[in-house]
Design an enzyme around this catalytic site. Structure first.
Site, short mmCIF file in Angstrom:
data_model
loop_
_atom_site.label_atom_id
_atom_site.label_comp_id
_atom_site.label_asym_id
_atom_site.label_seq_id
_atom_site.Cartn_x
_atom_site.Cartn_y
_atom_site.Cartn_z
CG ASP A 41 -68.02 33.45 -35.29
OD1 ASP A 41 -66.77 32.30 -35.91
OD2 ASP A 41 -67.60 32.98 -33.90
CD GLU A 43 -64.69 33.29 -32.66
OE1 GLU A 43 -64.11 31.85 -32.57
OE2 GLU A 43 -65.26 33.57 -32.17
NE ARG A 100 -49.64 55.82 -40.98
CZ ARG A 100 -49.99 56.04 -41.81
NH1 ARG A 100 -50.51 56.96 -42.82
NH2 ARG A 100 -50.95 54.88 -42.40
CD GLN A 101 -52.69 54.85 -33.81
OE1 GLN A 101 -53.28 54.19 -32.22
NE2 GLN A 101 -53.34 54.21 -34.66
CE LYS A 196 -45.57 66.59 -43.37
NZ LYS A 196 -46.21 65.68 -44.28
CG ASP A 222 -42.47 59.87 -46.34
OD1 ASP A 222 -41.92 59.53 -45.44
OD2 ASP A 222 -43.27 61.03 -46.42
N GLY A 229 -51.61 63.05 -49.72
CA GLY A 229 -52.29 64.43 -49.85
C GLY A 229 -51.11 64.61 -49.54
CB THR A 230 -47.90 64.45 -47.61
OG1 THR A 230 -48.45 65.08 -46.50
CG2 THR A 230 -46.48 65.20 -47.19
#
Length: 315
Positions: A41, A43, A100-101, A196, A222, A229-230
Site C-alpha cells: 500500500d 507504507e 526554507r520554511q 534582488k 549560494d 532562476g536566481t
C-alpha cells in the site's frame, strides 16, 4: 567485524546510498544491514538485519526529493533503532529538507523547518549533524545537540586550484553575504552583492549589483541551487555589467523543475556542487562538477563518536 565490535554502526535509507557508502569506506566500517522498502500500500517498511544494542548509531539520510518519502524513512528508522536499544542515535542529514520554511513570511504560514526538528526529536534522535543549513537559526529549532558542517572549504579549495584571473565572489542576494564574504576571504578575492527582489516563490528579479565586477571573473556562491532562476539571472546581469566570465557553486544541487535546463542554456562556465544530494544521470550535464563531502562527514562522525571537537575541522 560487526558493528557492535566497533561500538559504531552506520545505517542509511534510500536517499543517497552512494554518499553513505563513501562515508563508510572512509571510516572503515560496513554499512549496517537494513532493508528499506515499501509495503504493497506504499507504507515505508524498515527491517534491521543486525543487533544495535548498546551501539552508537549514525543514520545517513538527506531529506531531498521526494522529501516526504525520505523523511518518513528516516523517522521510522530512528524509531526502529530506538526500540532495538541503540545506545545513541545520531542523525546525519547532509541536506535538510523544508529548510526554507523557517519563518512566518505571511499570516498563517507554517514553520515547517521547526516541525521537522520536533519530529526528529520525538522519534528518538539524540543528535543531528547537518551541512550548510539554509539559515543558521534552524540550529535553534532543536532541543538536542546539533553539529553544523560547512562545505565552503571544499568548494573554495577547488577554485583556489583553478587560479582564476582577478576573481570576485558574488552573493546572489543580501541574505547570503556572510557566506560569500567568508568564501572571498579564503580566495583572497573581492566581494560583490546582487540586490534582488522575489515577487513570488522561485521567481527573482535583479535590481542592482553592489561592488566592482567589471573585467573580473565572477563566482556566484549560494547554499543551494533549486530552479536555477536566481543563479542564471544573476549570471546574465553580471555579464551585462562587464564581468569577463561567471562560475557558480553551491553545496546542495536541488535542481528541481527546469533547473538543469536553465544551467545548460546559461552562459555560466561551470557549476560546482557537492554530493549531499544524489544527481540522477539526466542531471549530470558536462557543465556540472560534483565534489564529495564524504571525507568531511566521516571525520565529523568519528569526532562525535570519540567526543572530540567538530569546530577544529574548520580552524
Amino acid at each position: 567485524m560487526s558493528a557492535k565490535d566497533n561500538e559504531l554502526a552506520l545505517f542509511t535509507g534510500n536517499a543517497n546510498r552512494e554518499l553513505a557508502q563513501e562515508i563508510a569506506d572512509h571510516i572503515g566500517v560496513p554499512l549496517g544491514e537494513c532493508y528499506v522498502g515499501r509495503f504493497s500500500d506504499g507504507e515505508v517498511q524498515i527491517k534491521l538485519g543486525e543487533s544495535v544494542r548498546g551501539t552508537n548509531v549514525f543514520v545517513i539520510q538527506p531529506t531531498s526529493a521526494p522529501v516526504n518519502e525520505h523523511l518518513m524513512e528516516l523517522l521510522i528508522m530512528i524509531d526502529a533503532l530506538k526500540r532495538a536499544s541503540a545506545r545513541t542515535i545520531n542523525v546525519v542529514i547532509p541536506y535538510y529538507g523544508y529548510a526554507r520554511q523557517d519563518r512566518k513570511a505571511r499570516a498563517r504560514d507554517p514553520i515547517t523547518a521547526k516541525l521537522v526538528a520536533n519530529l526528529l526529536d520525538k522519534a528518538g534522535a539524540n543528535r543531528v549533524i547537518c551541512m550548510d543549513l539554509h539559515v543558521g537559526q534552524i540550529q535553534g529549532f532543536f532541543d538536542i545537540p546539533l553539529d553544523h558542517l560547512v562545505a565552503m572549504p571544499i568548494l573554495a579549495n577547488y577554485f583556489k586550484k583553478k587560479r582564476l584571473e582577478n576573481p570576485v565572489v558574488v552573493s546572489p542576494d543580501p541574505g547570503s553575504v556572510a557566506r560569500a564574504r567568508a568564501f572571498a576571504e579564503r580566495l583572497g578575492a573581492s566581494l560583490a552583492i546582487i540586490d534582488k527582489r522575489r515577487p513570488e516563490a522561485n521567481v527573482a528579479e535583479v535590481m542592482n549589483i553592489i561592488g566592482d565586477i567589471e573585467g573580473k571573473t565572477a563566482i556566484l556562491v549560494d547554499d543551494m541551487i533549486d530552479t536555477a532562476g536566481t543563479i542564471t539571472l544573476g549570471a546574465k546581469a553580471l555579464l551585462e555589467r562587464g564581468a569577463r566570465g561567471v562560475y557558480a557553486c553551491c553545496t546542495h544541487p536541488v535542481l528541481s523543475g527546469d533547473g538543469v535546463k536553465r544551467l545548460a542554456e546559461s552562459d555560466i562556465i561551470e557549476v560546482v556542487v557537492t554530493n549531499t544530494i544524489t544527481l540522477p544521470p539526466e542531471k549530470r550535464i558536462d557543465k556540472i562538477k560534483v565534489l564529495s563531502v564524504a571525507e568531511l562527514i566521516a571525520e565529523a562522525i568519528l569526532r562525535v563518536h570519540t567526543n572530540r571537537s567538530i569546530s577544529q575541522l574548520f580552524d
